[in-house]
Design a protein around this motif. Structure first.
Motif, PDB file in Angstrom:
ATOM      1  N   UNK A 567      13.163  -3.245  -3.511  1.00 49.39           N
ATOM      2  CA  UNK A 567      11.936  -3.765  -2.952  1.00 49.39           C
ATOM      3  C   UNK A 567      11.037  -3.110  -3.469  1.00 49.39           C
ATOM      4  N   UNK A 568      10.022  -3.617  -4.366  1.00 48.04           N
ATOM      5  CA  UNK A 568       8.824  -3.009  -5.004  1.00 48.04           C
ATOM      6  C   UNK A 568       7.514  -2.927  -3.934  1.00 48.04           C
ATOM      7  N   UNK A 569       7.055  -1.910  -3.275  1.00 47.65           N
ATOM      8  CA  UNK A 569       6.094  -1.775  -2.408  1.00 47.65           C
ATOM      9  C   UNK A 569       4.830  -1.265  -3.201  1.00 47.65           C
ATOM     10  N   UNK A 590       3.550  -7.448  -7.838  1.00 41.38           N
ATOM     11  CA  UNK A 590       4.056  -8.538  -8.783  1.00 41.38           C
ATOM     12  C   UNK A 590       4.037  -7.844 -10.200  1.00 41.38           C
ATOM     13  N   UNK A 591       2.991  -7.274 -10.575  1.00 43.13           N
ATOM     14  CA  UNK A 591       2.905  -6.779 -11.921  1.00 43.13           C
ATOM     15  C   UNK A 591       4.116  -5.900 -12.132  1.00 43.13           C
ATOM     16  N   UNK A 592       4.277  -4.700 -11.316  1.00 44.13           N
ATOM     17  CA  UNK A 592       5.440  -4.175 -11.360  1.00 44.13           C
ATOM     18  C   UNK A 592       6.717  -4.871 -11.451  1.00 44.13           C
ATOM     19  N   UNK A 593       6.923  -5.605 -10.666  1.00 45.94           N
ATOM     20  CA  UNK A 593       8.281  -6.629 -10.661  1.00 45.94           C
ATOM     21  C   UNK A 593       8.406  -7.218 -12.112  1.00 45.94           C
ATOM     22  N   UNK A 605      17.250  -9.715  -8.113  1.00 46.35           N
ATOM     23  CA  UNK A 605      17.475  -8.340  -7.729  1.00 46.35           C
ATOM     24  C   UNK A 605      16.039  -7.508  -7.354  1.00 46.35           C
ATOM     25  N   UNK A 606      15.290  -8.461  -7.287  1.00 53.04           N
ATOM     26  CA  UNK A 606      13.639  -7.624  -7.210  1.00 53.04           C
ATOM     27  C   UNK A 606      12.891  -8.337  -6.384  1.00 53.04           C
ATOM     28  N   UNK A 607      12.395  -7.737  -5.405  1.00 52.50           N
ATOM     29  CA  UNK A 607      11.401  -8.277  -4.281  1.00 52.50           C
ATOM     30  C   UNK A 607      10.351  -7.601  -4.449  1.00 52.50           C
ATOM     31  N   UNK A 608       8.996  -8.018  -4.142  1.00 54.89           N
ATOM     32  CA  UNK A 608       7.966  -7.302  -4.157  1.00 54.89           C
ATOM     33  C   UNK A 608       6.982  -7.848  -3.208  1.00 54.89           C
ATOM     34  N   UNK A 609       6.217  -6.628  -2.460  1.00 58.36           N
ATOM     35  CA  UNK A 609       5.323  -7.041  -1.536  1.00 58.36           C
ATOM     36  C   UNK A 609       4.053  -6.076  -1.659  1.00 58.36           C
ATOM     37  N   UNK A 610       2.879  -6.392  -1.399  1.00 56.64           N
ATOM     38  CA  UNK A 610       1.826  -5.629  -1.229  1.00 56.64           C
ATOM     39  C   UNK A 610       1.431  -5.198   0.031  1.00 56.64           C
ATOM     40  N   UNK A 611       1.131  -4.144   0.544  1.00 59.22           N
ATOM     41  CA  UNK A 611       0.651  -3.499   1.875  1.00 59.22           C
ATOM     42  C   UNK A 611      -0.541  -3.318   2.003  1.00 59.22           C
ATOM     43  N   UNK A 612      -1.477  -3.497   0.939  1.00 61.37           N
ATOM     44  CA  UNK A 612      -3.040  -3.079   0.980  1.00 61.37           C
ATOM     45  C   UNK A 612      -3.121  -1.660   1.580  1.00 61.37           C
ATOM     46  N   UNK A 613      -4.042  -1.683   2.491  1.00 61.78           N
ATOM     47  CA  UNK A 613      -4.481  -0.236   2.947  1.00 61.78           C
ATOM     48  C   UNK A 613      -3.715   0.015   4.453  1.00 61.78           C
ATOM     49  N   UNK A 637      -4.086   9.070  -4.164  1.00 63.46           N
ATOM     50  CA  UNK A 637      -2.589   9.063  -3.394  1.00 63.46           C
ATOM     51  C   UNK A 637      -2.295   7.710  -2.725  1.00 63.46           C
ATOM     52  N   UNK A 638      -3.056   7.041  -2.376  1.00 61.76           N
ATOM     53  CA  UNK A 638      -2.819   5.848  -1.643  1.00 61.76           C
ATOM     54  C   UNK A 638      -2.750   4.411  -2.736  1.00 61.76           C
ATOM     55  N   UNK A 639      -3.224   4.680  -3.875  1.00 60.76           N
ATOM     56  CA  UNK A 639      -2.909   3.777  -4.880  1.00 60.76           C
ATOM     57  C   UNK A 639      -1.368   3.894  -5.485  1.00 60.76           C
ATOM     58  N   UNK A 640      -0.510   3.220  -4.920  1.00 61.69           N
ATOM     59  CA  UNK A 640       0.874   3.790  -5.433  1.00 61.69           C
ATOM     60  C   UNK A 640       1.755   2.711  -5.107  1.00 61.69           C
ATOM     61  N   UNK A 641       3.196   2.795  -5.776  1.00 59.38           N
ATOM     62  CA  UNK A 641       4.156   1.747  -5.747  1.00 59.38           C
ATOM     63  C   UNK A 641       5.350   2.779  -5.360  1.00 59.38           C
ATOM     64  N   UNK A 642       6.091   1.856  -4.459  1.00 62.38           N
ATOM     65  CA  UNK A 642       7.377   2.464  -3.960  1.00 62.38           C
ATOM     66  C   UNK A 642       8.680   1.931  -4.326  1.00 62.38           C
ATOM     67  N   UNK A 643       9.845   2.228  -4.406  1.00 62.22           N
ATOM     68  CA  UNK A 643      10.948   1.464  -5.015  1.00 62.22           C
ATOM     69  C   UNK A 643      12.169   1.804  -3.912  1.00 62.22           C
ATOM     70  N   UNK A 644      12.186   0.771  -2.916  1.00 61.87           N
ATOM     71  CA  UNK A 644      13.336   0.966  -1.992  1.00 61.87           C
ATOM     72  C   UNK A 644      14.534   0.257  -2.223  1.00 61.87           C
ATOM     73  N   UNK A 645      15.649   0.889  -1.981  1.00 59.88           N
ATOM     74  CA  UNK A 645      17.035   0.157  -2.287  1.00 59.88           C
ATOM     75  C   UNK A 645      17.316  -0.751  -1.199  1.00 59.88           C
ATOM     76  N   UNK A 646      17.201  -2.011  -1.394  1.00 61.20           N
ATOM     77  CA  UNK A 646      17.461  -2.781  -0.207  1.00 61.20           C
ATOM     78  C   UNK A 646      19.045  -3.238  -0.040  1.00 61.20           C
ATOM     79  N   UNK A 647      19.869  -2.987  -1.092  1.00 60.96           N
ATOM     80  CA  UNK A 647      21.392  -3.210  -1.019  1.00 60.96           C
ATOM     81  C   UNK A 647      21.860  -2.745  -2.324  1.00 60.96           C
ATOM     82  N   UNK A 648      23.238  -2.252  -1.926  1.00 56.30           N
ATOM     83  CA  UNK A 648      24.041  -1.613  -3.180  1.00 56.30           C
ATOM     84  C   UNK A 648      25.376  -1.720  -2.888  1.00 56.30           C
ATOM     85  N   UNK A 649      26.122  -2.381  -3.772  1.00 60.95           N
ATOM     86  CA  UNK A 649      27.806  -2.785  -3.621  1.00 60.95           C
ATOM     87  C   UNK A 649      27.866  -3.355  -2.379  1.00 60.95           C
ATOM     88  N   UNK A 650      26.967  -4.551  -2.058  1.00 61.44           N
ATOM     89  CA  UNK A 650      26.993  -5.199  -1.054  1.00 61.44           C
ATOM     90  C   UNK A 650      26.650  -4.898   0.233  1.00 61.44           C
TER      91      UNK A 650
END
Length: 656
Positions: A567-569, A590-593, A605-613, A637-650
């Motif tokens: 999940x791209x945040x 969306x640009x990152x995804x 395999x990819x989701x993306x969401x913006x959390x604003x401020x 520092x607040x203008x960032x993206x994160x990459x969270x593993x939502x699933x792996x190997x089921x």
């Protein structure tokens, strides 16, 4: 009643007579003091002071008479009396008092007066050196080494000092010659002597130097050119049977040059062209190429009591114009007795830099190359056992034979100044350490540690045990090495280092970063793989060039683990409205995804969401604080993206 009056008058007469006698003695002492007859002065002034007749002038002269004769315990006593008067005196007396205290190893009290001296004149190089290295005693302890210094058998009960080797001889100055006495120390004038090297390495068969070198006045400190054909030596201002004084009536020191004739005798003595009746030039040393002559002088341009100068030796044997070596070498104090070794290291004796007391021996490594190239230079105290609380000077070493010599008036000597010898200790290094990881408390068993030279050639290798310890011994001094540490599941670490001049153990304990991590749902790839935050420019959502480099790392992970979904945040800073920031962050996510999809990752395999401020990482919230208190870097520092593993190997992350 009459009887009592007579007794009173007699007593009063005795008081006046006594006072008049003391003033007479002070005048006599002052006259002798001005003529530099310090030993006689001290006897007269001491007699007066011990009877309770003191003044600032008397105490200054009394303390100085002991100070300049290296009787530091007495000097410290009378300088202390001078300071107790709490009158306005020249700050130089603070320095002398500190030096005298240091010579009797009262370092704590010495430091107090050195601080007062430094505060009195912020520009004085001696004070600045003290202030910049207030832990100088610890630094001297670090460079001190353990080796034996030997009081030479050739020393006598008088003064013997200043050594130079010439072929199989040791050339030195001594007062043993008899003849007219010098009023400064009531010893005969100095002459130059030679001692022959014996089969066992000792020196004996002392003889006065042949030829016309020695005169009825002082000769000392000799230097020879590399071809052994020319000698430079120090002598009083006495030449061609003419004894000359300066305008103030002082007979100065001069440098003379002698040439070896066909009969093996030193003759054709001549005065160097920069000698003068008005200042002293002394204590020569010649570099290994025979192109430079170094010496001490108080000539015009000197920073202190005496400075170190250099002069070119031209191809025809003539000398150029002297050059002061400047504030990297010289201070307002006394720098003297230079020696340049075969590697271009410059040794000097000084009381202007932090030391153990009196004159200490200092060295600037690779001086000649650094001075010529105008590179920074570091002056080091050579430490114990060469230096002591007393005067230590006239250092000389032969790197070929590993012999070293210096002069000292330390306790336990035979005379006023004695020559000491030592064998230059072999300089070998040990490097050791413990292999640890950043993610664990204990050592890493089984890690491979490799020692390489500066060209990456393997010299040695060890596999560490349960304690994680490694150790390499017998490394050379002043040489570059490389340590490489490898361990399963960790990134390889390399550390390059240069061994110092002195023998010591070096500790190199790098922490290894984890190179193999078990990926689990909910993990943050940025933290696991040390991927820096993916930044966006203000009010932008296009992929920056530096961000693209980091996204390639994420892409590589996704390609390696095809069952992984993420999940791209994306987040923004607080500037702008909440609605605007939410829209901006969604665009960034969306640009990152889209970048990852464009580079071959399946869209499902990819989701993306913006959390604003809504998820700020600091206190730069515009509603709660004044954002003007935050820097641009803090907002970024607040203008960032994160990459969270939502699933792996089921297996899924429960947060998704």
């Amino acid at each position: 009643m009459k009887t009592h009056k007579i007794i009173f008058i007699l007593a009063l007469s005795l008081v006046f007579s006594s006072a008049y006698a003391q003033k007479g003695k002070i005048r006599q002492a002052s006259k002798e003091y001005d003529n530099l007859a310090y030993l006689k002065t001290s006897e007269i002034l001491l007699e007066v002071a011990e009877k309770g007749y003191t003044s600032v002038d008397l105490l200054q002269k009394l303390a100085n008479s002991f100070y300049f004769n290296n009787q530091m315990e007495e000097a410290a006593k009378w300088y202390g009396e001078l300071m107790a008067k709490n009158e306005n005196i020249d700050a130089e007396y603070y320095f002398r008092y500190a030096q005298a205290l240091k010579s009797i190893e009262n370092y704590e009290e010495s430091d107090k007066w050195m601080k007062k001296f430094a505060d009195s004149d912020r520009s004085d190089l001696r004070g600045r050196a003290f202030s910049s290295t207030v832990d100088y005693l610890a630094m001297i302890d670090e460079v001190s080494r353990e080796f034996e210094v030997v009081n030479l058998d050739i020393n006598t009960e008088v003064s013997d000092f200043g050594t130079t080797q010439y072929q199989n001889q040791l050339i030195f100055a001594s007062s043993r010659g008899g003849g007219q006495k010098y009023k400064w120390n009531e010893q005969p004038y100095l002459d130059l002597f030679s001692a022959e090297k014996q089969e066992d390495g000792s020196y004996g068969n002392v003889e006065k130097l042949d030829g016309d070198i020695n005169s009825k006045f002082h000769e000392s400190t000799v230097a020879f050119t590399p071809d052994d054909q020319v000698m430079y030596f120090t002598r009083n201002n006495y030449f061609n049977k003419k004894y000359k004084k300066s305008e103030d009536g002082t007979n100065r020191l001069k440098l003379f040059k002698a040439t070896l004739n066909a009969d093996g005798k030193w003759d054709d003595i001549e005065s160097v062209h920069f000698n003068s009746d008005e200042y002293s030039v002394a204590h020569p040393t010649v570099n290994v190429k025979g192109t430079k002559l170094y010496f001490a002088s108080d000539m015009e341009g000197t920073l202190g009591m005496s400075d170190i100068f250099e002069v070119d030796i031209n191809a025809d044997g003539s000398l150029g114009d002297p050059v002061n070596l400047g504030p990297n070498v010289n201070t307002e104090g006394q720098e003297t007795f230079p020696f340049i070794n075969s590697e271009g290291d410059l040794y000097i004796s000084s009381n202007g830099f932090n030391g153990l007391g009196g004159l200490d021996v200092f060295v600037i490594r690779d001086f000649e190359n650094k001075f010529e190239a105008h590179q920074p230079m570091a002056l080091e105290n050579v430490g114990r056992p060469i230096n002591s609380p007393m005067d230590d000077f006239a250092y000389y070493e032969n790197l070929g034979t590993k012999e070293g010599f210096f002069t000292s008036n330390r306790e336990g000597g035979k005379g006023d100044d004695d020559i000491y010898s030592f064998i230059i200790p072999e300089c070998e290094q040990t490097v050791e350490g413990i292999v640890r990881g950043q993610d664990i408390q204990g050592p890493i068993e089984g890690a491979k540690v490799t020692l390489l030279d500066e060209d990456s050639n393997k010299l040695n290798q060890q596999i560490v045990g349960v304690e994680g310890a490694y150790k390499f011994e017998n490394l050379e001094c002043e040489k570059e090495y490389l340590i490489r540490i490898e361990a399963d599941t960790y990134a390889t670490v390399e550390e390059r280092f240069t061994t110092p001049k002195k023998k010591q153990k070096l500790g190199i304990n790098p922490l290894l970063e984890k190179d193999e991590v078990e990926l689990e749902p909910c993990a943050d790839l940025a933290k696991i793989l040390d991927i820096p935050i993916i930044y966006f420019d203000f009010d932008k959502f296009n992929i920056r060039r530096d961000a693209e480099v980091e996204l390639q790392k994420v892409l590589a992970v996704l390609n390696k683990y095809p069952t992984m979904n993420i999940d791209v945040r994306s987040h923004t800073d607080c500037r702008g409205t909440a609605a605007y920031n939410e829209r901006l962050s969604n665009n960034r996510a969306k640009s990152t995804r889209q970048y990852l999809i464009k580079n071959g990752v399946a869209a499902d395999r990819l989701t993306a969401k913006g959390y604003g401020e809504s998820r700020l990482v600091n206190d730069c919230g515009c509603e709660s604080t004044d954002d003007s208190n935050c820097s641009e870097a803090e907002h970024q520092l607040n203008r960032r993206s994160e990459f969270i593993v939502t699933s792996i190997n089921g297996e899924k992350c429960p947060d998704n």
